[in-house]
Design an enzyme around this catalytic site. Structure first.
Site, PDB file in Angstrom:
ATOM      1  N   ARG A 194      15.250 -32.751  31.448  1.00 32.49           N
ATOM      2  CA  ARG A 194      15.335 -31.390  30.922  1.00 32.49           C
ATOM      3  C   ARG A 194      14.175 -31.063  29.972  1.00 32.49           C
ATOM      4  O   ARG A 194      14.333 -30.328  28.997  1.00 32.49           O
ATOM      5  CB  ARG A 194      16.690 -31.170  30.221  1.00 32.49           C
TER       6      ARG A 194
ATOM      7  N   SER B 115      25.102 -24.988  32.419  1.00 34.12           N
ATOM      8  CA  SER B 115      25.421 -26.197  31.673  1.00 34.12           C
ATOM      9  C   SER B 115      24.925 -26.058  30.235  1.00 34.12           C
ATOM     10  O   SER B 115      23.733 -25.844  30.002  1.00 34.12           O
ATOM     11  CB  SER B 115      24.773 -27.406  32.350  1.00 34.12           C
TER      12      SER B 115
ATOM     13  N   GLU C 182      21.519 -28.085  25.964  1.00 34.28           N
ATOM     14  CA  GLU C 182      20.546 -27.883  27.038  1.00 34.28           C
ATOM     15  C   GLU C 182      20.115 -26.418  27.050  1.00 34.28           C
ATOM     16  O   GLU C 182      18.960 -26.101  27.314  1.00 34.28           O
ATOM     17  CB  GLU C 182      21.177 -28.271  28.365  1.00 34.28           C
TER      18      GLU C 182
END
Length: 299
Positions: free
Chosen positions: A172, A222, A292
């Site tokens: 990420r 998410s 995230e």
């Protein structure tokens, strides 16, 4: 600088004043942008970037605003949304996409041209630029695995090219987050495949996504990164936090890793839920949940 004078510099570019960003974010939350621009070319984007710098305006660039929370105070300066920069072409075994193109559409173009390698991204709701910025991934694949090169402009308006290696992809994360360049185009290196099998895999992954994720509600996708050695959704489920709610922001009953907007949630509601979940998971398991989702703007 007077509001009108900045807008009047660019009669060919759509620029809105004090526009609510809740209209554009996937959570349907967020305060106003002082200026909100929609360039449709690299030339227009460079003009905006250089003019914002000359005018000492804060500059924020968004793709599809999918994995993003804009605070209720909004964003000062110039916000650029790249959704009009959305061209996608196919050259041999490569898909070339502008930063504002939807990742989902890029996977469709790959399938239509019999190219395999992007199936994992068939349901990722973000833009190409956003997916590269955060090295988006799903079902065992990551964007960084298939990117060949990326064109960017820096905050001074200079054009640069990065190779896959240059971008320093990790979980990420990409170099773009550290250097704050603006992605304008990406080239994906794929392989010839059987269109029927490619389509079958894409449909299967989309079916799995729809079965597990609360796609019926607005959300930022998410919310948390997966902590090493754990599964985020299981931690939240085991802490009995599914259904926890502040205002209209709720930890999804369908997938514990999502926070959904049930009706009229604010960004403040979202952030309160996030902070509560982080506190409880630390209290119960001594695990820090790192977000995230990107959180920007004023309180």
């Amino acid at each position: 600088m007077k509001t009108a004078s900045f807008v009047d510099q660019f009669p060919e570019i759509e620029i809105l004043k004090n526009e609510s960003l809740a209209k554009y974010t996937n959570t349907r939350t967020g305060g106003p942008a002082e200026f909100l621009a929609f360039p449709n070319s690299i030339k227009q984007l460079r003009q905006l970037v250089m003019s914002a710098r000359q005018a000492d305006l804060e500059l924020t660039v968004l793709g599809n605003a999918s994995n993003l929370i804009v605070r209720d105070g909004g964003i000062d300066g110039l916000v650029i949304i790249l959704q009009k920069m959305n061209k996608i072409t196919c050259v041999a075994d490569q898909v070339v996409a502008e930063a504002g193109a939807a990742m989902i559409q890029a996977t469709e173009v790959a399938w239509q041209n019999g190219l395999t390698g992007l199936e994992f991204a068939a349901g990722i709701p973000g833009s190409v630029g956003g997916a590269i910025f955060m090295n988006a991934g799903a079902y065992g694949g990551e964007v960084g695995q298939v990117v060949k090169k990326v064109k960017v402009i820096d905050r001074q308006g200079n054009l640069k090219n990065y190779s896959q290696e240059d971008l320093q992809f990790s979980y990420r994360h990409s170099r773009i987050q550290d250097e704050d360049d603006l992605i304008i185009e990406a080239t994906f290196s794929l392989k010839p495949g059987q269109p029927t099998l490619i389509r079958k895999k894409m449909d299967d992954l989309n079916f799995r996504r729809a079965a597990k994720q609360p796609l019926e509600y607005p959300s930022c996708g998410s919310v948390f990164k997966r902590p090493k050695g754990y599964y985020t959704g299981k931690l939240i489920h085991d802490a009995e936090l599914q259904g926890y709610r502040v205002g209209d922001a709720q930890v999804s009953l369908k997938h514990a890793g999502f926070i959904v907007n049930l009706n009229h949630a604010t960004a403040g509601d979202y952030l309160a839920v996030i902070q509560h979940v982080q506190a409880i998971i630390w209290q119960k398991f001594q695990v820090h949940l790192e977000t995230e989702v990107r959180i920007i703007g004023k309180n």
